[in-house]
Design a protein around this motif. Sequence first.
Motif, PDB file in Angstrom:
ATOM      1  N   TYR A  15      12.722  57.148 128.854  1.00 15.74           N
ATOM      2  CA  TYR A  15      11.816  56.533 127.896  1.00 15.74           C
ATOM      3  C   TYR A  15      12.276  55.095 127.645  1.00 15.74           C
ATOM      4  O   TYR A  15      13.470  54.819 127.505  1.00 15.74           O
ATOM      5  CB  TYR A  15      11.827  57.351 126.603  1.00 15.74           C
ATOM      6  N   PHE A  17      12.581  52.855 125.324  1.00 13.72           N
ATOM      7  CA  PHE A  17      13.530  52.415 124.291  1.00 13.72           C
ATOM      8  C   PHE A  17      14.906  53.056 124.466  1.00 13.72           C
ATOM      9  O   PHE A  17      15.901  52.513 123.988  1.00 13.72           O
ATOM     10  CB  PHE A  17      12.942  52.636 122.887  1.00 13.72           C
ATOM     11  N   GLY A  40      14.173  44.271 119.201  1.00 12.97           N
ATOM     12  CA  GLY A  40      13.569  45.050 120.277  1.00 12.97           C
ATOM     13  C   GLY A  40      12.651  46.111 119.694  1.00 12.97           C
ATOM     14  O   GLY A  40      11.511  45.818 119.299  1.00 12.97           O
ATOM     15  N   ILE A  41      13.133  47.346 119.604  1.00  8.03           N
ATOM     16  CA  ILE A  41      12.304  48.430 119.072  1.00  8.03           C
ATOM     17  C   ILE A  41      11.840  48.067 117.664  1.00  8.03           C
ATOM     18  O   ILE A  41      12.577  47.420 116.911  1.00  8.03           O
ATOM     19  CB  ILE A  41      13.074  49.778 119.089  1.00  8.03           C
ATOM     20  N   GLY A  42      10.620  48.445 117.348  1.00 13.55           N
ATOM     21  CA  GLY A  42      10.062  48.112 116.039  1.00 13.55           C
ATOM     22  C   GLY A  42      10.606  49.022 114.962  1.00 13.55           C
ATOM     23  O   GLY A  42       9.882  49.867 114.443  1.00 13.55           O
ATOM     24  N   LYS A 109       3.925  58.971 116.401  1.00 14.44           N
ATOM     25  CA  LYS A 109       4.364  59.161 117.787  1.00 14.44           C
ATOM     26  C   LYS A 109       4.063  60.595 118.233  1.00 14.44           C
ATOM     27  O   LYS A 109       3.479  60.823 119.298  1.00 14.44           O
ATOM     28  CB  LYS A 109       5.862  58.876 117.893  1.00 14.44           C
ATOM     29  N   ASN A 186       0.206  47.324 119.736  1.00 12.77           N
ATOM     30  CA  ASN A 186       1.573  47.418 120.213  1.00 12.77           C
ATOM     31  C   ASN A 186       1.448  47.567 121.729  1.00 12.77           C
ATOM     32  O   ASN A 186       0.815  48.512 122.184  1.00 12.77           O
ATOM     33  CB  ASN A 186       2.257  48.651 119.623  1.00 12.77           C
ATOM     34  N   TYR A 217      -0.146  49.947 112.701  1.00 11.64           N
ATOM     35  CA  TYR A 217       0.268  48.621 112.200  1.00 11.64           C
ATOM     36  C   TYR A 217      -0.781  47.985 111.299  1.00 11.64           C
ATOM     37  O   TYR A 217      -0.740  46.785 111.042  1.00 11.64           O
ATOM     38  CB  TYR A 217       0.584  47.711 113.404  1.00 11.64           C
ATOM     39  N   TYR A 346       4.558  42.126 115.886  1.00 12.30           N
ATOM     40  CA  TYR A 346       5.002  41.867 117.258  1.00 12.30           C
ATOM     41  C   TYR A 346       4.458  40.544 117.788  1.00 12.30           C
ATOM     42  O   TYR A 346       3.293  40.205 117.553  1.00 12.30           O
ATOM     43  CB  TYR A 346       4.545  42.992 118.194  1.00 12.30           C
ATOM     44  N   ARG A 386       8.384  41.161 124.439  1.00 12.21           N
ATOM     45  CA  ARG A 386       7.915  41.369 123.069  1.00 12.21           C
ATOM     46  C   ARG A 386       9.078  41.134 122.118  1.00 12.21           C
ATOM     47  O   ARG A 386      10.164  41.680 122.321  1.00 12.21           O
ATOM     48  CB  ARG A 386       7.395  42.804 122.906  1.00 12.21           C
TER      49      ARG A 386
HETATM   50  C1  MLT Z   1       7.986  50.206 119.239  1.00 14.12           C
HETATM   51  O1  MLT Z   1       8.948  49.457 119.140  1.00 14.12           O
HETATM   52  O2  MLT Z   1       7.117  50.062 120.099  1.00 14.12           O
HETATM   53  C2  MLT Z   1       7.871  51.310 118.255  1.00 14.12           C
HETATM   54  O3  MLT Z   1       8.816  51.200 117.271  1.00 14.12           O
HETATM   55  C3  MLT Z   1       8.053  52.595 118.889  1.00 14.12           C
HETATM   56  C4  MLT Z   1       7.579  53.688 117.999  1.00 14.12           C
HETATM   57  O4  MLT Z   1       6.994  53.464 116.941  1.00 14.12           O
HETATM   58  O5  MLT Z   1       7.765  54.825 118.407  1.00 14.12           O
END
Ligand code: MLT
Length: 408
Positions: A15, A17, A40-42, A109, A186, A217, A346, A386
């Motif tokens: 995956y 992330f 990086g990861i949101g 998710k 996203n 979002y 983002y 991103r």
């Molecule tokens: C992301 O960074 O795209 C999100 O945090 C991933 C997620 O919400 O599962």
Amino acid sequence: MIRVNEHYNKLQASYLFSDIAKRVNEFQAQNPDADVIRLGIGDVTRALAPAVVEGFRKGVDEMAADATFRGYGPEQGYDFLREAIAANDFQARGADIAADEIFVSDGAKCDSGNFQELFAQDIKIAIPDPVYPVYLDTNVMAGRTGAYADGRYQGIVYMDCLKENGFMPALPEEPVDLIYLCFPNNPTGATATKEELKVWVDYARENKALILFDAAYESFIRDESLPRSIYEVEGAREVAVEFRSFSKTAGFTGTRCGFTVVPKDCKVYTEDGSTASLHAMWNRRHTTKFNGVSYPVQKAAEAVYSEAGKVQVKAYIDAYLANAAIVRDTMTELGFDHVGGENSPYIWIDGKGRDSWEFFDLLLNKASVVCTPGGGFGRCGREYIRISAFNSLENVKTAMARVKDALK
Ligand code: MLT
């Protein structure tokens, strides 16, 4: 002999992330003194809002006394939360959604990944490129995508989101049955107007298709002319399911709570062409496979809609949007084209022909800044990165100063 689901072999590596986390951990192990800043990861960085913590505490206190203790709750969520959601997120904006059309869960998710279970194996699926990997990977696991070649699954209808089309996909050229859309998007951060969403709603109605709309979002939208829900568009109740999350809205990434809206008049079809109730199907699935979100967490989520909660949560999002503005300004100054970051956390940055993983490595090695390589979101992201606005103001300022040095 216990045999595996061979479709898992079609998945690309791990995956996205998890891949990134592995690279960052390796870098940190080799550079123990590096002060790595993660954009990086949101993932949110600010503590839960005081009103939310108070709601959470009240829930815990009730669980601590026999007289108010709760065991299993309703799988779909407690009425107090479903009613608060329906009134505040939908009815207040003119969207006709009732409390019993809301299914509370542990996040968008899981729901956006699980929803595909309700559909036939041979439906045609349209997925944007770039895309949040969950929509695609869960369909790979379910065996709906065909083989993988040159960055794409052969059975999927990809909808390219490019600079040339303003990162708004065009309607698919061949008929499709299921369409994934996400706005604010996203990974690109692009937004959609009501008129743009109406095109999709009309398409779905004409083609007996269904839209899975990810609105995780929506709370970042500050432009009042933009819709926050697909149900603000006429006709969407019959053809759209919407996923929402408290993760980015109210800092619940570690607390876990979200919900899915399945309107009662949302139509799906059986093999002989007669209609079936998607609401009844999702209710059946949810009650069979899910036992509800914990009571204190639902009390915490309810507090998001209190007067104090609304003010505090908005201030948190404003702070992330201020970070996003700093990222955008830095990228403009450095001469990189970008989209997003205005009604979204983002910023999607055109790397001017640089491969996205190379760009990722450059920022990590030269600036100790983590971004997300666009290639992880699909072929159309191969020359993008991103950057997420989820961090402290101080860290974002430091990160952008380092990025400037690294890229000058
Ligand atoms: C992301 O960074 O795209 C999100 O945090 C991933 C997620 O919400 O599962």
